[in-house]
Design a protein around this motif. Structure first.
Motif, PDB file in Angstrom:
ATOM      1  N   ARG A 149     -12.742 -39.302  20.476  1.00  0.00           N
ATOM      2  CA  ARG A 149     -14.149 -39.560  21.091  1.00  0.00           C
ATOM      3  C   ARG A 149     -14.298 -38.184  21.788  1.00  0.00           C
ATOM      4  O   ARG A 149     -15.444 -38.257  22.337  1.00  0.00           O
ATOM      5  CB  ARG A 149     -14.337 -41.112  22.334  1.00  0.00           C
ATOM      6  N   VAL A 150     -14.006 -37.513  22.206  1.00  0.00           N
ATOM      7  CA  VAL A 150     -14.150 -36.168  22.569  1.00  0.00           C
ATOM      8  C   VAL A 150     -14.382 -35.079  21.935  1.00  0.00           C
ATOM      9  O   VAL A 150     -14.824 -34.000  22.504  1.00  0.00           O
ATOM     10  CB  VAL A 150     -12.748 -35.846  24.342  1.00  0.00           C
ATOM     11  N   TYR A 174     -18.972 -51.083  15.407  1.00  0.00           N
ATOM     12  CA  TYR A 174     -18.071 -50.835  15.253  1.00  0.00           C
ATOM     13  C   TYR A 174     -18.127 -52.112  13.793  1.00  0.00           C
ATOM     14  O   TYR A 174     -17.294 -51.448  12.592  1.00  0.00           O
ATOM     15  CB  TYR A 174     -16.311 -51.524  15.552  1.00  0.00           C
ATOM     16  N   MET A 200     -16.002 -43.376  15.735  1.00  0.00           N
ATOM     17  CA  MET A 200     -14.757 -43.342  16.159  1.00  0.00           C
ATOM     18  C   MET A 200     -14.196 -44.616  17.541  1.00  0.00           C
ATOM     19  O   MET A 200     -14.699 -44.528  18.288  1.00  0.00           O
ATOM     20  CB  MET A 200     -14.743 -42.173  17.486  1.00  0.00           C
ATOM     21  N   LEU A 201     -12.724 -45.704  16.439  1.00  0.00           N
ATOM     22  CA  LEU A 201     -12.334 -45.994  17.333  1.00  0.00           C
ATOM     23  C   LEU A 201     -11.545 -44.906  18.574  1.00  0.00           C
ATOM     24  O   LEU A 201     -11.392 -43.533  18.628  1.00  0.00           O
ATOM     25  CB  LEU A 201     -10.958 -46.451  16.530  1.00  0.00           C
ATOM     26  N   ARG A 202     -11.867 -46.202  19.446  1.00  0.00           N
ATOM     27  CA  ARG A 202     -10.843 -45.269  20.605  1.00  0.00           C
ATOM     28  C   ARG A 202      -9.904 -44.791  20.704  1.00  0.00           C
ATOM     29  O   ARG A 202      -8.595 -45.366  21.763  1.00  0.00           O
ATOM     30  CB  ARG A 202     -11.721 -45.962  21.963  1.00  0.00           C
ATOM     31  N   ARG A 203      -9.076 -44.210  20.056  1.00  0.00           N
ATOM     32  CA  ARG A 203      -7.612 -43.712  20.440  1.00  0.00           C
ATOM     33  C   ARG A 203      -7.987 -42.185  19.478  1.00  0.00           C
ATOM     34  O   ARG A 203      -9.279 -42.020  19.122  1.00  0.00           O
ATOM     35  CB  ARG A 203      -6.750 -44.707  19.468  1.00  0.00           C
ATOM     36  N   PHE A 220      -7.847 -53.862  21.658  1.00  0.00           N
ATOM     37  CA  PHE A 220      -6.532 -53.034  21.793  1.00  0.00           C
ATOM     38  C   PHE A 220      -8.750 -51.765  21.830  1.00  0.00           C
ATOM     39  O   PHE A 220      -8.082 -50.793  23.376  1.00  0.00           O
ATOM     40  CB  PHE A 220      -5.983 -51.833  20.722  1.00  0.00           C
ATOM     41  N   ASP A 221      -9.250 -51.748  21.374  1.00  0.00           N
ATOM     42  CA  ASP A 221      -9.944 -50.551  22.139  1.00  0.00           C
ATOM     43  C   ASP A 221     -10.900 -50.900  23.029  1.00  0.00           C
ATOM     44  O   ASP A 221     -11.454 -49.915  24.000  1.00  0.00           O
ATOM     45  CB  ASP A 221     -10.745 -50.101  20.972  1.00  0.00           C
ATOM     46  N   LYS A 245      -8.454 -39.994  29.827  1.00  0.00           N
ATOM     47  CA  LYS A 245      -7.751 -39.972  29.046  1.00  0.00           C
ATOM     48  C   LYS A 245      -8.528 -39.736  27.439  1.00  0.00           C
ATOM     49  O   LYS A 245      -8.558 -39.360  26.136  1.00  0.00           O
ATOM     50  CB  LYS A 245      -6.316 -40.531  28.445  1.00  0.00           C
ATOM     51  N   LEU A 246      -9.368 -41.404  27.611  1.00  0.00           N
ATOM     52  CA  LEU A 246     -10.153 -41.228  26.193  1.00  0.00           C
ATOM     53  C   LEU A 246     -11.594 -40.839  26.077  1.00  0.00           C
ATOM     54  O   LEU A 246     -11.700 -40.426  25.113  1.00  0.00           O
ATOM     55  CB  LEU A 246     -10.634 -42.643  26.417  1.00  0.00           C
ATOM     56  N   LYS A 247     -12.544 -40.555  27.076  1.00  0.00           N
ATOM     57  CA  LYS A 247     -13.534 -39.416  27.296  1.00  0.00           C
ATOM     58  C   LYS A 247     -13.644 -39.696  28.556  1.00  0.00           C
ATOM     59  O   LYS A 247     -13.418 -38.794  29.024  1.00  0.00           O
ATOM     60  CB  LYS A 247     -14.578 -40.482  26.497  1.00  0.00           C
ATOM     61  N   SER A 270      -7.938 -37.592  21.713  1.00  0.00           N
ATOM     62  CA  SER A 270      -9.379 -38.052  21.721  1.00  0.00           C
ATOM     63  C   SER A 270      -9.813 -38.210  20.660  1.00  0.00           C
ATOM     64  O   SER A 270     -10.813 -37.195  20.736  1.00  0.00           O
ATOM     65  CB  SER A 270      -9.423 -39.627  23.346  1.00  0.00           C
ATOM     66  N   ARG A 311      -9.070 -51.425  25.867  1.00  0.00           N
ATOM     67  CA  ARG A 311      -8.498 -51.820  26.466  1.00  0.00           C
ATOM     68  C   ARG A 311      -8.194 -51.937  28.021  1.00  0.00           C
ATOM     69  O   ARG A 311      -8.548 -52.834  29.191  1.00  0.00           O
ATOM     70  CB  ARG A 311      -7.022 -51.731  26.384  1.00  0.00           C
TER      71      ARG A 311
END
Lengths: 234, 239
Positions: B132-133, A130, B87-90, A150-151, A232-234, B130, A153
């Motif tokens: 990242r997908v 990052y 990409m931020l994880r959001r 947060f990222d 949900k995230l990946k 998301s 988490r």
């Protein structure tokens, strides 16, 4: 072998009778552990992330120190907190020795380094990815710390669980500073130690099983949560 | 209208790493409104120069000067998109929202800006996904949307299409053109000659850390001066 058989029966009867003393002990165990872990997370998470992204002289020493502190012997921590809180100690006037608060403080000493060291590792990897982007966007270190936390988490949930596991099963420090006083500072682990030394092995084993069961339930719940978030995230 | 931070002056920039000089005495002035391409083979120092200009790296000697404002204020007027989009994880929307919040824009004001930014990238219906997908092309468009959202005067792009297929490359180039038309100055690296021809107004040709040429794209492609540039344009392998 008989001991285990008796222990199962004892454990089941303890659970199904919902013995008032037992409920009290479980409640106190959970309360102390959750408070200790929450306090440690509050300190350890930002500390770990800051150690990951700030470059300052002596940073290497801090990292080594944090990693070394992960393996702090609980009895030593107990002793130090005991000395700090005892009547003659610097914080003696607070009268905290042999109270649940003292036990929370001791656990905080034990767990904060674990959470901070593991957080540092996790967020350092994330910061590698990052740092250019966040600096380009104009994020100051103070702003980047919460972003990293947060990222990360999902991984940090496991970190907190590691701290939880250590706190929940810990006996040496809470015994020293809590004193294992019935109806006041007796928790699962100190009760087990007491019953074992009294020779009531079935009761000790029964309590041990309940301790394991609770640990399993909490870890299982956290796993499900983490898995949902990860999907949900990946 | 805030005063322009351009021209950007790179003055005798040098950059060393591990005892090796990677950028040699690079001097150039970059004016507003153009699409400047830093062109050259891998290892020419294109990305380093971009990072030095954007302030992600500090020069070993020499200086980077923006017009008028302080370095801090000038940085706020810039944005950068990297070869591999970070990409931020959001969610996609939260990625844009984050960039805006760093510029001190209030939560309520951000919402329409996020929507607009995603729409401009053709990602309107992926706001809640998301980030990242998303596919590589979508991620790079999101990175562009995030950079565009903060309304930069100068947009740095570091090989933005190096990992993309032709269709995604085209979408990214179209976005770059739109960002340029909206008034931003584009400073971009590429090792892809075709892309340089399509995008550039001005070329800075780098080779082994030296700035070999700075001229309009038209002149560069018609009459390159240095032997290295001539070889590069002919398609010879340079290193």
């Amino acid at each position: 072998m008989n001991d285990f058989h008796d222990a199962f029966i004892e454990a089941f009867s303890l659970i199904f009778d919902l013995d008032a003393d037992l409920v009290e002990i479980i409640n106190l165990s959970l309360k102390i552990t959750f408070s200790g872990v929450a306090l440690s997370a509050l300190i350890g998470l930002p500390l770990g992330a800051a150690a990951a992204l700030l470059r300052f002289p002596g940073r290497g020493t801090v990292v080594v120190l944090l990693n070394a502190l992960m393996g702090l012997p609980p009895v030593v921590v107990g002793l130090v907190v005991y000395l700090l809180l005892s009547r003659a100690g610097p914080f003696g006037v607070l009268g905290l020795l042999f109270t649940p608060t003292a036990m929370i403080i001791a656990q905080c000493f034990l767990i904060t380094p674990i959470i901070a060291a593991l957080t540092r590792q996790t967020t350092a990897d994330l910061w590698d990815e990052y740092s250019d982007q966040l600096r380009s966007l104009g994020a100051t270190p103070a702003r980047a710390v919460p972003t990293l936390l947060f990222d990360a988490r999902v991984t940090l949930l496991t970190t907190i669980l590691a701290g939880f596991g250590r706190a929940f099963g810990e006996v040496g420090a809470v015994m020293l500073v809590g004193g294992n006083i019935a109806h006041s500072t007796r928790v699962m682990t100190t009760a087990i130690a007491l019953e074992t030394s009294k020779g009531d092995l079935p009761l000790a084993l029964g309590l041990g099983m309940i301790l394991l069961l609770l640990s399993l339930v909490i870890n299982g719940g956290a796993y499900v949560l983490g898995d949902m978030a990860r999907r949900k995230l990946k | 209208m805030t005063a322009s931070i351009l021209p950007l002056v790179l003055d005798k920039l040098c950059f060393n790493a591990r005892g090796e000089r990677l950028i040699h005495d690079l001097t150039a002035t970059l004016h507003g409104g153009t699409r400047t391409i830093l062109l050259g083979p891998n290892g020419a120092g294109k990305s380093l120069t971009l990072r030095l200009a954007h302030g992600l790296l500090s020069p070993s000697s020499g200086s980077v000067r923006w017009e008028g404002s302080s370095a801090q204020a000038a940085h706020e007027r810039q944005a950068m998109v990297f070869q591999r989009p970070v990409m931020l994880r959001r969610s996609a929307a939260a990625n844009v929202d984050y960039a805006l919040s760093l510029r001190g824009i209030g939560r309520r004001a951000r919402r329409p800006l996020v929507e607009e930014a995603l729409a401009r990238a053709g990602l309107g219906d992926m706001a809640k996904r998301s980030a990242r997908v998303l596919s590589a092309g979508e991620q790079q468009r999101l990175a562009l949307a995030r950079a565009w959202a903060v309304n930069p005067e100068v947009l740095f792009l570091d090989e933005p299409t190096a990992n993309l297929d032709p269709a995604a490359t085209r979408a990214v180039e179209e976005m770059i053109a739109a960002i340029h038309e909206s008034g931003a100055t584009i400073i971009m690296t590429t090792h892809d000659l075709g892309q340089a021809r399509r995008v550039a107004d001005e070329i800075l040709f780098l080779h082994r850390g030296h700035l070999m040429e700075q001229m309009t794209a038209e002149t560069f492609f018609a009459r390159p001066q240095s032997a290295e540039a001539q070889a590069f344009l002919k398609g010879d392998l340079l290193w």
